[in-house]
Each structure stands twice: as structure tokens, then as C-alpha cells.
Design an enzyme around this catalytic site. Sequence first.
Site, PDB file in Angstrom:
ATOM      1  N   ASP A  41      28.542  48.126  18.774  1.00 17.83           N
ATOM      2  CA  ASP A  41      27.107  48.266  19.049  1.00 17.83           C
ATOM      3  C   ASP A  41      26.891  48.852  20.449  1.00 17.83           C
ATOM      4  O   ASP A  41      25.747  49.069  20.863  1.00 17.83           O
ATOM      5  CB  ASP A  41      26.342  46.960  18.829  1.00 17.83           C
ATOM      6  CG  ASP A  41      26.777  45.859  19.775  1.00 17.83           C
ATOM      7  OD1 ASP A  41      27.803  46.028  20.467  1.00 17.83           O
ATOM      8  OD2 ASP A  41      26.089  44.819  19.816  1.00 17.83           O
ATOM      9  N   SER A  42      27.989  49.184  21.152  1.00 21.75           N
ATOM     10  CA  SER A  42      27.882  50.025  22.352  1.00 21.75           C
ATOM     11  C   SER A  42      27.255  51.363  21.968  1.00 21.75           C
ATOM     12  O   SER A  42      26.836  52.137  22.841  1.00 21.75           O
ATOM     13  CB  SER A  42      29.268  50.229  22.992  1.00 21.75           C
ATOM     14  OG  SER A  42      30.219  50.633  22.021  1.00 21.75           O
ATOM     15  N   ASP A  80      30.548  46.168  14.275  1.00 28.14           N
ATOM     16  CA  ASP A  80      29.810  45.103  14.969  1.00 28.14           C
ATOM     17  C   ASP A  80      28.565  44.702  14.197  1.00 28.14           C
ATOM     18  O   ASP A  80      27.791  45.572  13.768  1.00 28.14           O
ATOM     19  CB  ASP A  80      29.330  45.623  16.336  1.00 28.14           C
ATOM     20  CG  ASP A  80      30.210  45.168  17.478  1.00 28.14           C
ATOM     21  OD1 ASP A  80      30.906  44.150  17.349  1.00 28.14           O
ATOM     22  OD2 ASP A  80      30.194  45.863  18.516  1.00 28.14           O
ATOM     23  N   LYS A 110      32.649  42.357  13.301  1.00 25.90           N
ATOM     24  CA  LYS A 110      32.888  41.655  14.573  1.00 25.90           C
ATOM     25  C   LYS A 110      31.582  41.021  15.018  1.00 25.90           C
ATOM     26  O   LYS A 110      30.501  41.585  14.783  1.00 25.90           O
ATOM     27  CB  LYS A 110      33.390  42.639  15.647  1.00 25.90           C
ATOM     28  CG  LYS A 110      33.580  41.994  17.028  1.00 25.90           C
ATOM     29  CD  LYS A 110      34.390  42.858  17.977  1.00 25.90           C
ATOM     30  CE  LYS A 110      33.579  43.880  18.746  1.00 25.90           C
ATOM     31  NZ  LYS A 110      32.502  43.333  19.592  1.00 25.90           N
ATOM     32  N   GLU A 112      29.877  38.424  18.386  1.00 26.97           N
ATOM     33  CA  GLU A 112      30.107  37.881  19.729  1.00 26.97           C
ATOM     34  C   GLU A 112      29.805  36.390  19.774  1.00 26.97           C
ATOM     35  O   GLU A 112      28.834  35.934  19.185  1.00 26.97           O
ATOM     36  CB  GLU A 112      29.216  38.614  20.747  1.00 26.97           C
ATOM     37  CG  GLU A 112      29.557  40.084  20.881  1.00 26.97           C
ATOM     38  CD  GLU A 112      28.656  40.801  21.887  1.00 26.97           C
ATOM     39  OE1 GLU A 112      27.824  40.157  22.555  1.00 26.97           O
ATOM     40  OE2 GLU A 112      28.780  42.040  21.992  1.00 26.97           O
ATOM     41  N   GLU A 180      36.752  40.341  26.569  1.00 28.18           N
ATOM     42  CA  GLU A 180      36.127  41.375  27.403  1.00 28.18           C
ATOM     43  C   GLU A 180      35.879  40.860  28.820  1.00 28.18           C
ATOM     44  O   GLU A 180      35.275  39.789  29.016  1.00 28.18           O
ATOM     45  CB  GLU A 180      34.800  41.837  26.777  1.00 28.18           C
ATOM     46  CG  GLU A 180      34.113  42.920  27.648  1.00 28.18           C
ATOM     47  CD  GLU A 180      33.017  43.696  26.959  1.00 28.18           C
ATOM     48  OE1 GLU A 180      32.795  43.514  25.748  1.00 28.18           O
ATOM     49  OE2 GLU A 180      32.381  44.523  27.656  1.00 28.18           O
TER      50      GLU A 180
HETATM   51  O1  KIV Z   1      30.454  47.452  21.225  1.00 28.63           O
HETATM   52  C1  KIV Z   1      31.589  47.687  21.663  1.00 28.63           C
HETATM   53  O2  KIV Z   1      31.981  48.831  21.892  1.00 28.63           O
HETATM   54  C2  KIV Z   1      32.469  46.547  21.922  1.00 28.63           C
HETATM   55  C3  KIV Z   1      33.749  46.808  22.652  1.00 28.63           C
HETATM   56  C4  KIV Z   1      33.480  47.030  24.089  1.00 28.63           C
HETATM   57  C5  KIV Z   1      34.744  45.729  22.417  1.00 28.63           C
HETATM   58  O3  KIV Z   1      32.160  45.449  21.563  1.00 28.63           O
END
Ligand code: KIV
Length: 273
Positions: A41-42, A80, A110, A112, A180
Amino acid sequence: MKRSIPELQHSAAPLVMVTAYDYPGGRHAEAAGVDLILVGDSLGNVVLGYDSTAPVTLGDMIHHARAVRRGAPGTFMVVDLPFGTYHTGVQDAMRSAVRVIQETGADAIKMEGATPEILQVVQTLTRNGIPVMGHVGLMPQTATAQGGLRVQGKDDGTARATLDGAVALEAAGAFSVVLEAIPARLANLISERLSVPTIGIGAGVGCDGQVLVTHDLLGVYEGEDKKIARRYAEVGRLSREAIETYAAEVRARAFPTKENSFVMKDDVLGKLY
Ligand code: KIV
């Protein structure tokens, strides 16, 4: 060939994961032979131009992950779950995860955190056959509550919470855990304690694998240097220079040339006059 979860978990070499957000990103990552692709989600920061990941929606993630999958059909793909799509109860989380798996062809999702609520979600998803990668340490989705985008685990409280969180995620069924922005020694300890692989970003060389945001490793944004990343290319500068050269050639009528143009027979042209 796509690696299975047991293969990823028993890899002799450190696991290589990169982010991808579109078809070319997926193609490049697969051609480079990475072990895992993360549709992170970056996306919100590096592709959509938001100043945090919070505005990213499930629809955004699905749209981009589908494109990545078309570019990388043979690589293990983790997607994510974005902020708010797994925080309102186990059923909502299950619905979000099922949509991602069904609509994108993702191999895993994934999420968090390691609160009791998140651990319950991890347990339910994994029991229902949805592989989950956990994520502790700095957690961008809830960074405001963590005091900003800052290193975690330097003090007793956050070090303990990060270690306990990672251990609890494995116990809940996570097949791997991202660490992280935590001190390398804490990441080493967590990696020793867990039997599932840890994947680090800003967590030192002792993790079982590493992940980088592709835009950071490619240098897509000029002048931006992050401590946790390394630039392996200067794609941003090369892109800008290429567009500048194109613009100069258009203005000088140096592009297009004969080689870029199509021909027409004289008699056909003659009939048009
Ligand atoms: O969203 C993302 O790119 C991430 C990585 C930095 C692990 O969660």
C-alpha cells in the site's frame, strides 16, 4: 517457477522481495527472478501521490494487483490489505481478503499489527486457507499513533511489543513476518525466535529476507535518499533527461524523422489534390 510457501520458508539463501504496482513493474520483478512480489500500500505514496497510505482503498489495491499479476504470472505475490479493510471485525477482514485473492490471483495477503483483534483476524484467515504475512515495527498505516514515521524498538516498551507481536503472529498462523525500521539486534533476536522467515526493511542484514520499495531502489524520485534503502539506478534522472531530449527534438523538428514516418505512393497523393 513460482515458489511454494514451504520452499520460501526453507530457502537457504535470503529471500528477495520487491514491491510492484503495475504490469511493467511485475514483468521486471519476475524477469529479475525475485522470490516474492509485494503489491504494497506504499502505492499510495509512490504511485498515487498521497502523503500517507491511509487513503488507499481496497479497490485501488485490487486494480493495481491485477496489473502486477498480468506482468508476473509466475511469482509468489503478496497484496497488502489497506487501512480500514481489516479493522472492523473478522468478517469484514475475511471479505476483504477473499476479494483480493479471488480478483487478483494473489497468493497471500499482508496486514500490519499484532493487536488481539488483528491476531484473531490472522488466525481466522489462515484457518480458512488464506496465507497471511504479518508486519511489525514501524507500521505506516497507523504511524500517527506510533508517534510518526520513526524507528520502533529502541526502548523497552516498543522492543518488547515488537518481539511479542512477531511471536504472536507466528502462533496465529502467519507464514512470514515483515520487520520494518527496528534496530538490527532486535531483528536478529526476532529472527532467531521465529521459525517462519522474517523479511526486513530497515532491520539489518540478519533477517531471513529483505524487501525494498522498488521506486526507492530504482531512484524514481530524484534527490530522495532514505536511510533504509539503497539506490541501484537513477531512473528518475534518466526519465527526466529523456523527456527533455524529446522536447528539444520536437521543438527543433528533429523528431520525428523519415524512419518514424509512413510513406504513400505519388499517384494516390496526386488524386487528393
Ligand atoms: O507497503 C509497502 O511497500 C510495505 C513494505 C515497505 C514492507 O509494506
